[in-house]
Each structure stands twice: as structure tokens, then as C-alpha cells.
Enzyme design. Structure first.
Site, PDB file in Angstrom:
ATOM      1  N   LYS A 116       0.814  -1.222   0.000  1.00  0.00           N
ATOM      2  CA  LYS A 116       0.000   0.000   0.000  1.00  0.00           C
ATOM      3  C   LYS A 116       0.847   1.271   0.000  1.00  0.00           C
ATOM      4  O   LYS A 116       0.466   2.280  -0.582  1.00  0.00           O
ATOM      5  CB  LYS A 116      -0.944  -0.013   1.207  1.00  0.00           C
ATOM      6  CG  LYS A 116      -1.800  -1.268   1.323  1.00  0.00           C
ATOM      7  CD  LYS A 116      -2.643  -1.511   0.088  1.00  0.00           C
ATOM      8  CE  LYS A 116      -3.565  -2.712   0.224  1.00  0.00           C
ATOM      9  NZ  LYS A 116      -2.895  -3.997   0.115  1.00  0.00           N
ATOM     10  N   GLU A 200      -2.797   7.592   7.030  1.00  0.00           N
ATOM     11  CA  GLU A 200      -3.285   8.584   6.082  1.00  0.00           C
ATOM     12  C   GLU A 200      -4.487   9.304   6.664  1.00  0.00           C
ATOM     13  O   GLU A 200      -5.109   8.845   7.624  1.00  0.00           O
ATOM     14  CB  GLU A 200      -3.662   7.926   4.751  1.00  0.00           C
ATOM     15  CG  GLU A 200      -4.829   6.974   4.857  1.00  0.00           C
ATOM     16  CD  GLU A 200      -5.109   6.253   3.548  1.00  0.00           C
ATOM     17  OE1 GLU A 200      -4.259   6.320   2.644  1.00  0.00           O
ATOM     18  OE2 GLU A 200      -6.170   5.626   3.445  1.00  0.00           O
ATOM     19  N   ASN A 235     -14.483  -1.436   8.729  1.00  0.00           N
ATOM     20  CA  ASN A 235     -13.722  -1.399   7.487  1.00  0.00           C
ATOM     21  C   ASN A 235     -13.901  -2.660   6.641  1.00  0.00           C
ATOM     22  O   ASN A 235     -13.155  -2.875   5.684  1.00  0.00           O
ATOM     23  CB  ASN A 235     -12.217  -1.179   7.767  1.00  0.00           C
ATOM     24  CG  ASN A 235     -11.972   0.062   8.580  1.00  0.00           C
ATOM     25  OD1 ASN A 235     -12.445   1.132   8.231  1.00  0.00           O
ATOM     26  ND2 ASN A 235     -11.258  -0.072   9.684  1.00  0.00           N
ATOM     27  N   GLU A 288      -6.041   2.462  -2.969  1.00  0.00           N
ATOM     28  CA  GLU A 288      -5.102   1.353  -3.085  1.00  0.00           C
ATOM     29  C   GLU A 288      -5.479   0.512  -4.290  1.00  0.00           C
ATOM     30  O   GLU A 288      -6.563   0.673  -4.861  1.00  0.00           O
ATOM     31  CB  GLU A 288      -5.115   0.474  -1.825  1.00  0.00           C
ATOM     32  CG  GLU A 288      -6.468  -0.178  -1.544  1.00  0.00           C
ATOM     33  CD  GLU A 288      -6.500  -0.893  -0.212  1.00  0.00           C
ATOM     34  OE1 GLU A 288      -5.686  -0.534   0.659  1.00  0.00           O
ATOM     35  OE2 GLU A 288      -7.330  -1.806  -0.055  1.00  0.00           O
ATOM     36  N   ASN A 290      -5.791  -3.533  -5.384  1.00  0.00           N
ATOM     37  CA  ASN A 290      -5.774  -4.934  -4.978  1.00  0.00           C
ATOM     38  C   ASN A 290      -5.392  -5.774  -6.183  1.00  0.00           C
ATOM     39  O   ASN A 290      -6.126  -5.828  -7.175  1.00  0.00           O
ATOM     40  CB  ASN A 290      -7.152  -5.351  -4.445  1.00  0.00           C
ATOM     41  CG  ASN A 290      -7.447  -4.696  -3.110  1.00  0.00           C
ATOM     42  OD1 ASN A 290      -6.734  -4.898  -2.144  1.00  0.00           O
ATOM     43  ND2 ASN A 290      -8.493  -3.888  -3.069  1.00  0.00           N
TER      44      ASN A 290
END
Length: 672
Positions: A116, A200, A235, A288, A290
Site C-alpha cells: 500500500k 493517512e 472497514n 489502493e 488490490n
């Protein structure tokens, strides 16, 4: 073409890959831990190899065990699924060295985008808008607090090698940053074998929208549209849909172009997903990438008609994509609901046990033209263990048509499918999923990643029937009771020359409602008559012993789960779970005089909220604790759960020790 695929995974995704491989005429190999010896993916595969003990760090993520299984079976390719080793560059490199095809992206792309921190730097260098944050590695909790303070709270603490919500925490102050840093490291180490952490800015009120990309080894990379994944809890995505109800054509095109450009920049091939945070003004920020197949890929398959697993296999075999960007059409609307082994009435804590009943709804094309699909890795009798992710199945529905009407039709189809999904033996989130499908805010499409926190601020306590639904359920309960009474009269025989008379007048008590109901039957139908003059026609195929039945109440066909609990009738429908007591008027009058039994007092006890292992106990007997102080941590299903004091107090005794396995509601400690 590939001849034999080893699936380096378990559960529903292993079953999913096996299904496509079989359709393509390709042999399959399953790997399994000791805990998965009787799992569905093992039964479906052509061959199966045991790779070790139950914990994943002793089996599914041990590269040498997977390589040994490849050697034993002669598999010439490996599909990693998602999670486990799917984004592990060392694993992909080991396969390449062994001459085995990796059904996924090249090692360089995994290294660049799977990490990441590196992916954010590359995205920024490529001119992709990124969320502000600290991209360097963080040494300890003190540094995490300093960085979080400089960025400005709230911040997101994330595992560099993370995914699926593991190793992620939101911190709103220094204390939460310190605690979240350590918890994220612990979860990341346990789930991925990599405890690197970065921080972040947490964008408030965001939408989580991702773009599916697909590329071949000949330089072509395509965008297959977006998925809306904003409904999340801890999340972890819970409900996804495709397309997004929020994006317009211009934003969709721009996001797709950026996702493709980013994939091309790292020489990407195979299926992958570029995730974005999108604010209320449709500004989007790279989150991000994946480098694997996503859990929620079925909704993309439903709206595009493209089998992503098949395309991954063909790309890995060196084939060119057989279609171009201008041939991809987004058709209709698809919804995915993730069925989790977790108790929504206990703050969604993990649940384990045996599936004593597991009966999904009928799959395929429905009478109204919608489609139901259920991707699963279990069967009735399967054991849900504490060692793995708690997802049991992914229930999907699709509807054709234009965007607005298709979306509502897909949601309605999902509501019916959830009503028809029978799961017993474990705690599960079916009632919660049903509740969301009925919510006006969800149906309108006005959702963000804060949806669950805002709509269920005190957790999920079930859906309470309103006046209309209570009348329908009361009519159903009275109808069921009437059939039971008539059956009992036939069994008990006659009084003189006559059958025992069954009354027609009943009082139905359910939730806070009480309805006086009279049942009248003529040649055409049975009618429930209410004391205010209301009248409902009711018919059903229910018979004693049947746990699911369709009830037609004034033309509204309701799929209701029915259980007889002593003399009461338990009814479950659309997130409601009510126990109806049907009594004669005289018995109801007497029952009102009965005292209510008080609940036992557990206010001075800390009970284990889920089956799991105590990973730490932070207090000792005699210690004074403050509200919000950490008392202990429990690990279950790869997630670390921090237990805190609700108020000030003194610890009387500690009953559990670090390393001890506890069942739900077992005592951890008690207070004076």
C-alpha cells in the site's frame, strides 16, 4: 491451455474457482488444513492435499506447504483466490521459479501495487489524486502519534500488506492512535505475516467506489465499470452493488481511465481492482490497488456477463482478451450481501458452531426475470471455526432494466432471497441485511462509509414491527395456531360423536402489539377479522414441521420463517424476529396478571463477547479502573477485539488468563 489448477485457498472462493475450472475442462486440486478436512471445497475438487494444522500461519500461508502440494499433484497452475497468499510477491516468485503458472499479475506489479505504501507513491508520481498521509514506515506508537497529529485527526492506521479490513483502525485522538497502531500491527502480523503500518488522513463522509480492471499479457488493459462498496462495518464491506448509484457517466469514465493508466504503468495483467474514495462532489482519490480477484467480483460479472475467473485463467495461459473496451456494456443492476457468521445483536461479534440448517434460496432466473446467485463454501452440517474469516456466503441478485427501476428491483429481489435463506446453529447477520434492504436511505442510494454507524448508532437490535406489519404477522400467527388446534383436535379424537370444537376468536400478542383476531373460513379463503373492522385474506402452504413458508396476506406474498417454541410461534421476516403468543380471550385475560421474571444481573461482570482466545489481560485483582480503560483483548477469526471498562470500578477477581480459549459469555473478570 492449463491442465490442472491448484487453488491455494479455502471456502467460497475456492469453490468459485473450482466451478469455472470444471466448466473449462480443467482439473482441480484443493488444499486444506486439519480444520477443513470435511469442507465443501475439498469435496468439489478432483484432488485434495492436507497442508497442516488449523491456524493459517501453519497451513494456508506457508509457501513451502503449497509448493509441496503442487509437487505431489503435478498441478501446472495456481489460483490464489483472495486473502492468504494472493498478494504475496514471494509466493508468486516461488511459483515462477518452480515453473508453475501463477493465475494473477506479474511479480513486479504485486510488489509495486500490492504494497500500500509503494502503490501510493507510484500513484502520486503518475499524477493520480491521492489522500494526504505519511507513506513511510512507522517505527513505534510514539512516532505514530506524532505523525497522526501532524496530518490532523481523524486518521486511518493501515497495514501496508493489508486487505479485507484486517489491520485497519480509525483514530480520532492521540490515545486512539497509540492503541490503534499496536492493534493494527498485531492483526497485520497474524493475518499477513507483515506488520508494517502507515497512516493517512481519514476522509469523512466518503464513498468507497472501486474500478474493476482486466488486462492480458499483450498490453491490453480494460475497465469493467465500478462497484459501490460504501456499506462497511469495521472497514469490512457488507453490501456491494454495481454500478454505483452515485456516479455519473463523466466520473465513471474518468475513474476508469485513471485505473487503466495506473495498471498499465506497472505492466499489469489479470484481474485487479483500483479503489477510490469519492467525496460528495464526486472528487475521487486513489486509495489502493488490490492485485487479485475481489470478494465482490460477482456483481461485476452479473452486470457485464464476463466470467472474471475464466478470463484470469485464459490470460495466465497467454491468451489475448477476446473483447475490447467499446464492447463492454453495463447491463441492469446487481446487489451482493455478505452472509457472516456473526451475531448482529451482540455488536456483530464473531460466532462459531455447526450449521444445523443451511438452505439457501433457489438460484437462477426467477419468475419475475431477476437472477439469484449464491457463492458459498459450506453446506448443512458444516463447522464454522474460529480460525478463519467469518464469511459464510455471498448472496447476489440481479435485475434487468434502466438504472433507477433496475436497482430497486434488485433490492426487492434481495429482500425476498434473504427471507428465503435459512441458517441455524450460529449467529448470523441475515436479519441485519434484511433490515438494510428495507431502509429508505439505502433504497434512495444516499450512502457513505458511515452508513452503518449513522443508521445503527447503538448497534443492531432487530427490526420492530410497525402497525401494518404487526397486523400481518398477527394474522399469520392466528392462522398457524388455528391449523395446529384443528390438527390436535383430529388427533385427540371425538367427544361423543363430535370432534372437539376449535375456537375462532384469538388474542395475538407480539412485540408491543396485542391484536384480537377472529378467523372466518368460507369456500374461497380464510379471513382474519380485527376488532377495528379490518379484514385480511390469508392463505399458505405451511404445514407443521415446515420451517419456511409463503403466506399470501391480501395479495402480499411473504416468505416467513416459522418455529414453534413451546406454545409460542416464532416468526422471522424482513429483519423482524418476533415471538407471537396466541391465546383464547380468557387465557389472555389471565396472562395479563402474571408477574414478569427479572433478568439476571451481570452488570459487575466482564463476559467474553465471542468465542476466542484471550491475548492479553491488562489489569489485576484490586486494581482501580477508569471508564474507557482497556481491560483485556480477545482474538477471534483473525480480528483483535479490545474490551474496555464501561465505568469506574475496582477489579474483584480475574478469572481468565492470557492464552486461554473462552466460549461466549464465559467470565473474564468481575468487579466489586
Amino acid at each position: 491451455m492449463i491442465s490442472k489448477i491448484l487453488i491455494a485457498n479455502r471456502g467460497e472462493i475456492a469453490c468459485r474457482v473450482i466451478r469455472t475450472a470444471k466448466a473449462m475442462g480443467i482439473g482441480t486440486v484443493a488444499v486444506y488444513s486439519d480444520a477443513d478436512a470435511n469442507a465443501l471445497h475439498v469435496a468439489l475438487a478432483d484432488e485434495a492435499v492436507n497442508i497442516g494444522p488449523a491456524p493459517s500461519n501453519q497451513s494456508y500461508i506457508v509457501i513451502e506447504r503449497i509448493l509441496d502440494a503442487i509437487r505431489q499433484t503435478g498441478a501446472d497452475a495456481v489460483h490464489p483466490g483472495y486473502g492468504f497468499l494472493s498478494e504475496n510477491a514471494v509466493f508468486a516468485a516461488a511459483l515462477e521459479k518452480a515453473g508453475v503458472i501463477f493465475i494473477g499479475p506479474p511479480v513486479g506489479a504485486i510488489e509495486a501495487m500490492g504494497d500500500k505504501i509503494t502503490s501510493k507513491k507510484l500513484a502520486a508520481d503518475a499524477g493520480v489524486s491521492t489522500v494526504p498521509g505519511h507513506m513511510g514506515l512507522i517505527a513505534d506508537a510514539d512516532e505514530a502519534v506524532r505523525i497522526a497529529s501532524s496530518i490532523g485527526y481523524p486518521v486511518m492506521i493501515k497495514a501496508s500488506a493489508g486487505g479485507g479490513g484486517k489491520g485497519m483502525r480509525i483514530a480520532w485522538n492521540d490515545a486512539e492512535a497509540r492503541e490503534g497502531f499496536q492493534s493494527s500491527k498485531n492483526e497485520a502480523r497474524a493475518s499477513f505475516g507483515d506488520d508494517r503500518i502507515f497512516i493517512e488522513k481519514f476522509v469523512t463522509q466518503p464513498r468507497h467506489i472501486e474500478i474493476q480492471v482486466l488486462g492480458d499479457t499483450h498490453g491490453t488493459v480494460l475497465s469493467l465499470g465500478e462497484r459501490e462498496c460504501s456499506i462497511q462495518r469495521r472497514n469490512q464491506k457488507v453490501i456491494e452493488e454495481a454500478p454505483s448509484p452515485f456516479l455519473d457517466a463523466a466520473t465513471r469514465k474518468a475513474m476508469g481511465e485513471q485505473a487503466v493508466a495506473l495498471a498499465q504503468a506497472v505492466g499489469y495483467h489479470s484481474a485487479g481492482t483500483v479503489e477510490f474514495i469519492v467525496d460528495g462532489d464526486r472528487n475521487f482519490y486513489f486509495l489502493e490497488m488490490n492485485t487479485r480477484l475481489q470478494v465482490e467480483h460477482p456483481v461485476t460479472e452479473l452486470i457485464t456477463g464476463i466470467d472474471l475467473v475464466e478470463q484470469m485463467i485464459r490470460v495466465a495461459a497467454g491468451e489475448k482478451l477476446s473483447f475490447g473496451q467499446d464492447e463492454i456494456r453495463l447491463n441492469g443492476w446487481a446487489i451482493e450481501s455478505r452472509l457472516y457468521a456473526e451475531d448482529p445483536y451482540r455488536n456483530f461479534l464473531p460466532s462459531i458452531g455447526r450449521l444445523t440448517r443451511y438452505r439457501p434460496p433457489r438460484e437462477g432466473v426467477q419468475p419475475d426475470g431477476t437472477i439469484v446467485r449464491n457463492d458459498t463454501g459450506v453446506f448443512e452440517g458444516s463447522e464454522i471455526s474460529m480460525y478463519y474469516d467469518p464469511m459464510v456466503a455471498k448472496l447476489c441478485t440481479w435485475s434487468p432494466g434502466e438504472a433507477g427501476t433496475a436497482r430497486l428491483a434488485a433490492i426487492d429481489a434481495m429482500g425476498k432471497a434473504l427471507d428465503a435463506f435459512e441458517v441455524e446453529g450460529i449467529g448470523h447477520n441475515l436479519p441485519f441485511l434484511s433490515a438494510v434492504m428495507s431502509q429508505a436511505r439505502f433504497r434512495s442510494g444516499h450512502i457513505t462509509t458511515a452508513y452503518i454507524a449513522e443508521e445503527f448508532p447503538d448497534g443492531f437490535t432487530g427490526v420492530s414491527p410497525d402497525a401494518d406489519s404487526s397486523r400481518k404477522l398477527a394474522a399469520i400467527a392466528a392462522w398457524i395456531n388455528q391449523r395446529l388446534q384443528e390438527r390436535a383436535a383430529r388427533i385427540s379424537g371425538t367427544i361423543g360423536n363430535h370432534l372437539r370444537i376449535v375456537g375462532k376468536q384469538w388474542v395475538v400478542i407480539l412485540a408491543e402489539f396485542e391484536h384480537a383476531v377472529t378467523l372466518e373460513t368460507d369456500a374461497a379463503a380464510t379471513f382474519a377479522l380485527f376488532e377495528d373492522g379490518g379484514r385480511m385474506a390469508i392463505a399458505s402452504d405451511w404445514l407443521p414441521g415446515r420451517s419456511l413458508a409463503a403466506f399470501d396476506v391480501d395479495g402480499d406474498v411473504m416468505g416467513v420463517k416459522v418455529d414453534l417454541v413451546g406454545s409460542a410461534i416464532r416468526l422471522r421476516w424482513r429483519g423482524m424476529d418476533v415471538t407471537a403468543r396466541v391465546r383464547s380471550p380468557r387465557v389472555a385475560e389471565l396472562a395479563r396478571l402474571m408477574p414478569v421474571k427479572p433478568r439476571p444481573d451481570t452488570s459487575k461482570m466482564l463476559l467474553c463477547p465471542m468465542p476466542g482466545v484471550i491475548t492479553s489481560v491488562m489489569v489485576v485483582a484490586g486494581e482501580h479502573v477508569e471508564a474507557g480503560q482497556t481491560l483485556a483483548t480477545v482474538e477471534a477469526m483473525k480480528m483483535e477485539n479490545v474490551l474496555k471498562a464501561e465505568r469506574k470500578g475496582v477489579v474483584k477477581r480475574v478469572a481468565a488468563a492470557t492464552g486461554q480459549s473462552l466460549a461466549v459469555d464465559e467470565l473474564i473478570m468481575e468487579f466489586e
